[in-house]
Write a protein that holds these residues in place. Structure first.
Motif: not given
Lengths: 443, 409
Positions: A27, A60-66
């Motif tokens: 991101a 998985v990155p915490a920023h799910l959408w990205f």
């Protein structure tokens, strides 16, 4: 000599650190690089994640959408599934994104038209072009939605509703029937929009051809029995009579008798349901045929249902009666209250006509009798419906005011007519002014 | 150059490039939808919060817990339009279970018996619909309007208004539309009087929101008076200032004598006085418009104010004929209508003679209009604006119990 080596070591460490930042936090990268990193990074180790391949939380990155977003919406569907989004939620996400895209395109379309200034009317040709272009954008949006969401399942409730509408069909046939209806509705709408309300012979031919093609496609998709069932369920008559059937509880035998009777006269009863008349002669012919068909319908229905049920069916067709029943239900009155109120209305009409044509009364006497009749009926309605419901209903009963002022009211299937007593009591003739207004609420 | 120097320079250059990318990434913003969001959200943020919140899957979002769902959806960086869609979907899912309770008898219910056709059920479902709508509004807040096509339309009509003002206007308009719908659902006849009352209240509320200048701009772009005026001036060239002046005149007349005048319920003498007053005001308005436009433009305006002229224009446009054909057909109509009216009002003439003269005019009408519009055009015109042609048909003496027209089911 040591310093350059230390500098080189530090620079190498910085290289590794910066690369790691982008790999684990795509991101933070510019948009062009973000997609590439998100696709190639540890969050997505396979090209097409399967629903069962849920990535471990740690990777998985915490920023799910990205971690899932992509310009390729089909891939987005797969990624959302991989993170456990149910089909329903995936559908909401994709529809929202397609809606954003659609609105951007529509905005661009509006901006592309020459700015005439708010004080000027639109050019009809350009306006028609714009509407046509907007329709094409809508059709494209529908096509994309179908293509991207085709693999998703609807809830059971959806298919339950569809089976009521289409008949007992498999889910596959229901999906195909949905697509068929959407496609033909779009084609029909595009054709009608292009006419701008002026339908020429070539337009009629085009619409008739579309109808034939649709029937052929339906016959190819459904078995003869399925098609017959579909036709009954989707008959415009069923839709037209749905409010009536809401207050007239028909047995299956009665329903089929009513439907068949209407269907046998359908084209004459509803002459403007498909296309407007082609000429004045056509209009006159349709109007005459409609009057004949209505008379014939009443005879056949009375025969099919019997006098009692026929009377109840006729009453159920009245919008005012339907409103009364609804009002009674909302205010917890017994159903008989609606029937009694409706009967009071009918008795007022009959009595006002009797007074109007009573040669034994002069004009002032008629006027007084009509006023008394209206006031009495008003009190009876209030007593029947109660103070609150009565007050609500009496606001709609504008015909009461007409009678109070010396008018006569006659209720018909196509509306209400009024006649007024002459203003001059010395005049021997009764008034002949009539006003017909539909009793149905306006939208 | 020594290899070591080259390596050192390369490493430093790579660091510089990576730092530049990092700066570019933070400047380009956090929202990177595959499609642009056309309306900047007023309250729903699109920036993700810090990585302290561990949200990696759908279940982590706790979708059944509506209270904090919006915040959790924002935390994972979802675009504002997607957040709204998911919130609405979640509310509807929760209400679907309650709505399904009314469908429990669905297997036994015949297909022509809709669930809502039973009055008690219809009333209960209506209450549920209202509750669902309120729940959606509660969870979306002011952003509820952003997905309404009516809002998008207002935004295009009022490009110089702030989003907040447009949202407020939209809220008022929707509130009154719902009131009108509630009256209708309650079976209350939404007649002229009720509509006028609601319209006046709505307009007063909108006026309270805007400055006088803003109100004028709003009326000029969305009001009925302005829309009607624009249509009547379609074939007349006016400047913006002239339009504004004409609008003020028309609006003042409409405010005083518009639909609010329900003369039916007035006593006869008051009704007559009101009609005279209106008539005088109309004459005055006509003079003022004529003075503004001048003789020639006023003639064009008068012609365009005739509904049949715009109908002819639509037919001409549909047939792809030159625009001047509209004036030609209109001139034919005016000429023949005048001659037909003269014949029809001549009661000294026997009915048969009147019919014979009207038949001659009818034949001439068909010939002249067909020459201009073509045979298909004549039929289209007679059905769309050429209603006067029917008055040229022979009149029969009315028999006792004559044939009535269709009921228009």
């Amino acid at each position: 000599m040591k310093k350059p080596f230390a500098l080189f070591a530090a620079s190498l460490v910085a290289n590794v650190a910066l690369v790691a930042v982008f790999v684990f936090h795509p991101a933070l990268a510019p948009p062009g690089l973000r997609d590439f990193l998100a696709h190639r990074g540890p969050a997505d180790s396979s090209a097409t994640p399967t629903p069962s391949a849920t990535p471990s939380p740690a990777s998985v990155p915490a920023h799910l959408w990205f971690s899932v977003q992509t310009e390729d919406l089909k891939t987005l569907v797969a990624r959302l599934r991989a993170t456990g989004f149910p089909d329903r939620a995936i559908r909401a996400v994709i529809q929202a994104l397609l809606k954003d895209r659609h609105e951007s395109l529509v905005d661009a379309l509006h901006r592309s038209h020459p700015a005439l200034g708010f004080w000027r009317a639109s050019d009809p040709l350009l306006e028609r072009k714009r509407r046509s272009d907007e329709q094409q954008l809508s059709a494209e949006r529908t096509r994309l939605e179908r293509e991207i969401l085709g693999s998703l399942k609807f809830d059971d409730d959806y298919y339950t509703d569809r089976r009521r509408q289409y008949g007992e069909l498999t889910t596959e046939k229901i999906d195909r029937l949905d697509r068929l209806n959407t496609d033909y509705n779009e084609l029909d709408l595009a054709t009608r929009t292009a006419t701008n309300g002026i339908i020429l012979p070539e337009d009629r031919e085009k619409l008739a051809r579309l109808e034939r093609e649709k029937r052929a496609d339906l016959a190819a998709l459904l078995s003869p029995a399925e098609l017959a069932d579909y036709d009954i369920r989707n008959s415009p008559l069923v839709s037209r009579l749905s409010s009536t059937f809401g207050v007239f509880r028909a047995t299956e035998e009665e329903f089929r008798a009513i439907l068949q009777t209407h269907q046998s006269l359908e084209d004459a009863l509803y002459p403007y349901s498909r296309l407007p008349p082609s000429s004045d002669e056509d209009r006159t012919a349709r109007s005459n045929a409609q009057a004949d068909a209505e008379a014939e319908l009443d005879i056949r229905l009375r025969t099919a249902l019997g006098d009692q049920r026929y009377a109840e069916f006729t009453r159920a067709q009245s919008r005012e009666y339907q409103n009364l029943v609804g009002l009674a239900a909302r205010t917890n009155l017994p159903p008989q209250a609606a029937i009694d109120a409706y009967n009071l209305r009918d008795r007022l009409s009959q009595e006002s006509n009797r007074i109007f044509y009573d040669d034994a009364l002069d004009i002032p006497q008629k006027r007084a009798a009509l006023a008394t009749l209206a006031q009495t009926t008003r009190a009876q309605l209030a007593a029947t419906l109660g103070p609150t419901t009565g007050e609500t209903y009496l606001k709609t009963a504008t015909w009461l005011g007409q009678v109070e002022r010396g008018g006569v009211v006659t209720f018909r299937a196509n509306g209400t007519s009024f006649r007024g007593l002459p203003a001059n009591p010395g005049g021997g003739r009764t008034g002949s002014s009539t006003a017909t207004s539909p009793l149905t609420p306006s939208r | 150059m020594k290899p070591f120097t080259i390596l050192l320079a390369g490493s430093i250059a790579a660091n510089a490039a990576l730092l530049a990318l990092l700066i570019a990434g933070s400047v380009s913003g956090k929202t990177s939808n595959s499609v642009p969001s056309p309306v900047p959200s007023s309250t729903v943020a699109t920036k993700s919060t810090s990585a302290a919140i561990s949200l990696t899957s759908w279940s982590d979002l706790r979708p059944d817990d509506l209270a904090g769902l919006a915040a959790r959806l924002r935390a994972v960086g979802l675009p504002s339009s997607v957040i709204r869609a998911l919130l609405v979907d979640q509310v509807r899912t929760q209400f679907a279970a309650r709505r399904a309770a009314f469908n429990r008898d669905a297997p036994s219910r015949r297909f022509w018996e809709k669930a809502a056709s039973d009055p008690q059920t219809a009333a209960a479902l209506a209450r549920l619909d209202k509750e669902e709508k309120q729940a959606i509004e509660a969870v979306l807040g002011p952003d509820a309007a952003l997905d309404d096509p009516a809002f998008a339309s207002l935004r295009r009509q009022l490009p110089d208004f702030s989003t907040e003002k447009i949202l407020a206007i939209h809220r008022i308009q929707r509130s009154y539309a719902e009131k009108s719908q509630e009256l209708f659902s309650a079976g209350v006849f939404v007649g002229i009087e009720n509509r006028d009352t609601l319209e006046k209240e709505r307009n007063a509320e909108i006026a309270g929101l805007l400055t006088p200048e803003e109100l004028e701009e709003f009326d000029l772009r969305t009001g009925n008076a302005a829309n009607n005026l624009r249509n009547r001036l379609a074939s007349v060239t006016v400047t913006e200032q002239e339009f504004r002046a004409l609008h003020r005149l028309q609006q003042a007349f409409d405010d005083q004598y518009g639909r609010s005048l329900n003369m039916i319920d007035l006593p006869a003498d008051q009704r007559s006085a009101m009609m005279r007053q209106r008539s005088d005001a109309q004459r005055q308005l006509t003079e003022q418009i004529k003075n503004t436009l001048g003789e020639q433009r006023y003639a064009d305006y008068q012609r365009a104010s005739d509904g049949s002229y715009s109908s002819i224009s639509r037919v001409v446009d549909r047939l792809g004929l030159p625009p001047e054909t509209t004036n030609q057909v209109y001139a034919v109509q005016q000429d023949l209508q005048q001659r037909a009216n003269t014949v029809q009002s001549n009661r000294a003439l026997p009915l048969d003679d009147r019919n014979a003269q009207l038949a001659v005019i009818a034949t001439e009408a068909q010939s002249r209009v067909t020459a201009l519009l073509g045979p298909n055009g004549y039929d289209a015109y007679s059905l769309n604006g050429g209603f006067w042609l029917r008055q040229l048909q022979p009149r029969a003496a009315t028999p006792a119990g004559g044939r009535g027209g269709g009921s228009g089911r």
